[in-house]
Design a protein around this motif. Structure first.
Motif, PDB file in Angstrom:
ATOM      1  N   GLY A 132       1.057  -1.149  -0.281  1.00 34.64           N
ATOM      2  CA  GLY A 132      -0.078  -0.020   0.235  1.00 34.64           C
ATOM      3  C   GLY A 132       0.827   1.412  -0.195  1.00 34.64           C
ATOM      4  O   GLY A 132       0.439   2.457  -0.559  1.00 34.64           O
ATOM      5  N   ASP A 133       2.376   1.014   0.423  1.00 36.58           N
ATOM      6  CA  ASP A 133       3.336   2.186  -0.174  1.00 36.58           C
ATOM      7  C   ASP A 133       3.288   2.484  -1.437  1.00 36.58           C
ATOM      8  O   ASP A 133       2.965   2.078  -2.385  1.00 36.58           O
ATOM      9  CB  ASP A 133       5.004   2.671   0.763  1.00 36.58           C
ATOM     10  CG  ASP A 133       4.315   1.772   2.158  1.00 36.58           C
ATOM     11  OD1 ASP A 133       3.299   2.637   2.619  1.00 36.58           O
ATOM     12  OD2 ASP A 133       5.699   1.899   2.925  1.00 36.58           O
ATOM     13  N   LEU A 134       2.610   4.325  -1.851  1.00 37.85           N
ATOM     14  CA  LEU A 134       3.457   4.698  -2.906  1.00 37.85           C
ATOM     15  C   LEU A 134       4.810   4.977  -2.975  1.00 37.85           C
ATOM     16  O   LEU A 134       5.540   6.062  -2.812  1.00 37.85           O
ATOM     17  CB  LEU A 134       2.230   5.792  -3.296  1.00 37.85           C
ATOM     18  CG  LEU A 134       2.750   6.283  -4.631  1.00 37.85           C
ATOM     19  CD1 LEU A 134       2.361   5.239  -6.182  1.00 37.85           C
ATOM     20  CD2 LEU A 134       1.988   7.640  -5.246  1.00 37.85           C
ATOM     21  N   LEU A 135       5.426   4.226  -3.859  1.00 38.35           N
ATOM     22  CA  LEU A 135       7.095   4.100  -4.062  1.00 38.35           C
ATOM     23  C   LEU A 135       7.469   4.953  -5.366  1.00 38.35           C
ATOM     24  O   LEU A 135       6.393   4.866  -6.086  1.00 38.35           O
ATOM     25  CB  LEU A 135       7.712   2.866  -4.150  1.00 38.35           C
ATOM     26  CG  LEU A 135       7.610   1.846  -2.862  1.00 38.35           C
ATOM     27  CD1 LEU A 135       8.208   0.689  -3.370  1.00 38.35           C
ATOM     28  CD2 LEU A 135       8.021   2.302  -1.686  1.00 38.35           C
ATOM     29  N   SER A 136       7.823   6.121  -4.958  1.00 36.50           N
ATOM     30  CA  SER A 136       8.460   6.997  -5.878  1.00 36.50           C
ATOM     31  C   SER A 136       9.526   6.734  -5.875  1.00 36.50           C
ATOM     32  O   SER A 136      10.892   6.248  -5.182  1.00 36.50           O
ATOM     33  CB  SER A 136       8.133   8.336  -5.536  1.00 36.50           C
ATOM     34  OG  SER A 136       7.289   8.589  -5.709  1.00 36.50           O
ATOM     35  N   PHE A 137      10.670   6.621  -7.470  1.00 34.08           N
ATOM     36  CA  PHE A 137      12.042   6.022  -7.705  1.00 34.08           C
ATOM     37  C   PHE A 137      12.327   7.239  -7.953  1.00 34.08           C
ATOM     38  O   PHE A 137      12.388   7.900  -9.577  1.00 34.08           O
ATOM     39  CB  PHE A 137      12.469   4.671  -8.554  1.00 34.08           C
ATOM     40  CG  PHE A 137      11.969   3.579  -8.237  1.00 34.08           C
ATOM     41  CD1 PHE A 137      12.996   3.101  -7.296  1.00 34.08           C
ATOM     42  CD2 PHE A 137      10.439   3.382  -7.606  1.00 34.08           C
ATOM     43  CE1 PHE A 137      12.048   1.565  -6.498  1.00 34.08           C
ATOM     44  CE2 PHE A 137       9.760   2.875  -7.191  1.00 34.08           C
ATOM     45  CZ  PHE A 137      10.379   1.670  -6.393  1.00 34.08           C
ATOM     46  N   TYR A 138      13.789   7.801  -7.930  1.00 36.65           N
ATOM     47  CA  TYR A 138      14.062   8.828  -8.154  1.00 36.65           C
ATOM     48  C   TYR A 138      16.144   8.340  -9.131  1.00 36.65           C
ATOM     49  O   TYR A 138      16.778   8.603  -7.752  1.00 36.65           O
ATOM     50  CB  TYR A 138      14.763  10.517  -6.987  1.00 36.65           C
ATOM     51  CG  TYR A 138      13.458  10.712  -6.503  1.00 36.65           C
ATOM     52  CD1 TYR A 138      12.387  12.024  -7.864  1.00 36.65           C
ATOM     53  CD2 TYR A 138      12.677  10.224  -6.135  1.00 36.65           C
ATOM     54  CE1 TYR A 138      11.093  12.647  -7.218  1.00 36.65           C
ATOM     55  CE2 TYR A 138      11.105  11.013  -5.656  1.00 36.65           C
ATOM     56  CZ  TYR A 138      10.948  11.983  -6.820  1.00 36.65           C
ATOM     57  OH  TYR A 138       9.280  12.061  -5.565  1.00 36.65           O
ATOM     58  N   ALA A 139      16.314   9.038  -9.512  1.00 35.50           N
ATOM     59  CA  ALA A 139      17.513   8.084 -10.599  1.00 35.50           C
ATOM     60  C   ALA A 139      18.261   9.133 -11.471  1.00 35.50           C
ATOM     61  O   ALA A 139      17.555  10.058 -12.143  1.00 35.50           O
ATOM     62  CB  ALA A 139      16.843   6.869 -11.546  1.00 35.50           C
ATOM     63  N   GLU A 140      19.365   9.308 -10.751  1.00 35.84           N
ATOM     64  CA  GLU A 140      20.306  10.684 -11.735  1.00 35.84           C
ATOM     65  C   GLU A 140      21.479   9.735 -12.163  1.00 35.84           C
ATOM     66  O   GLU A 140      22.218   8.894 -11.109  1.00 35.84           O
ATOM     67  CB  GLU A 140      20.344  12.066 -10.087  1.00 35.84           C
ATOM     68  CG  GLU A 140      21.448  12.647 -10.814  1.00 35.84           C
ATOM     69  CD  GLU A 140      21.764  13.816  -9.758  1.00 35.84           C
ATOM     70  OE1 GLU A 140      22.158  14.645 -10.534  1.00 35.84           O
ATOM     71  OE2 GLU A 140      21.371  13.217  -8.525  1.00 35.84           O
ATOM     72  N   ILE A 141      22.342   9.870 -12.934  1.00 34.70           N
ATOM     73  CA  ILE A 141      23.724   9.735 -13.322  1.00 34.70           C
ATOM     74  C   ILE A 141      24.733   9.989 -12.430  1.00 34.70           C
ATOM     75  O   ILE A 141      24.538  11.702 -12.907  1.00 34.70           O
ATOM     76  CB  ILE A 141      23.555   9.871 -14.923  1.00 34.70           C
ATOM     77  CG1 ILE A 141      22.391   9.514 -16.213  1.00 34.70           C
ATOM     78  CG2 ILE A 141      25.284   9.550 -15.695  1.00 34.70           C
ATOM     79  CD1 ILE A 141      22.456   9.156 -17.688  1.00 34.70           C
ATOM     80  N   THR A 142      25.874   9.503 -12.438  1.00 37.82           N
ATOM     81  CA  THR A 142      26.545  10.152 -11.249  1.00 37.82           C
ATOM     82  C   THR A 142      27.992  10.027 -12.075  1.00 37.82           C
ATOM     83  O   THR A 142      28.714  11.384 -11.768  1.00 37.82           O
ATOM     84  CB  THR A 142      26.660   9.712  -9.813  1.00 37.82           C
ATOM     85  OG1 THR A 142      26.671   8.282 -10.118  1.00 37.82           O
ATOM     86  CG2 THR A 142      25.120  10.028  -9.225  1.00 37.82           C
TER      87      THR A 142
END
Length: 130
Positions: free
Chosen positions: A71-81
């Motif tokens: 039930g958690d709404l997961l948000s994924f943030y991705a950044e090229i390092t």
């Protein structure tokens, strides 16, 4: 990587809500399920930078900071390092929006993964110029 939501409000590359099949009998989501979603999220900017197919070659770091629940709404943030000749390193941060009595947002996972650009024969290939 910080524990608060990204201040610049960059868009999430992936948003998903785990279902009961993704969890144990107590409602705790399996770590392996979260890892697979992190891999998908990290591959999105990597594939864009590579201009095509990429393969995961390393999970450099992976930290579970908080449990994830059905039930958690997961948000994924991705950044090229980092970009090399054929490889791309991506940092992924995962936040859970919990709908309990009040909405709570917590950082649940952070990871660093490395991908390599591959050709149609699945051999490494140079990244295109920027």
């Amino acid at each position: 990587m910080s524990d608060t939501l990204p201040s610049h409000h960059r868009p999430a590359v992936l948003r998903v809500m785990p279902m009961p099949a993704d969890a144990n009998i107590h409602g705790d989501v399996f770590g392996g399920w979260i890892m697979s979603q992190v891999d998908i999220a990290g591959s999105i900017p990597a594939a864009r930078r590579a201009g095509g197919r990429v393969a995961t070659v390393a999970v450099n770091a992976f930290t579970f900071k908080q449990p994830v629940f059905v039930g958690d709404l997961l948000s994924f943030y991705a950044e090229i390092t980092r970009s090399g000749r054929t490889s791309i390193t991506v940092d992924v941060e995962v936040y859970a929006e919990r709908q309990r009595l009040e909405t709570e947002v917590v950082k649940v996972t952070e990871a660093t993964l490395t991908y390599v650009a591959t050709d149609e024969n699945r051999h490494s290939r140079p990244l295109p110029p920027i």
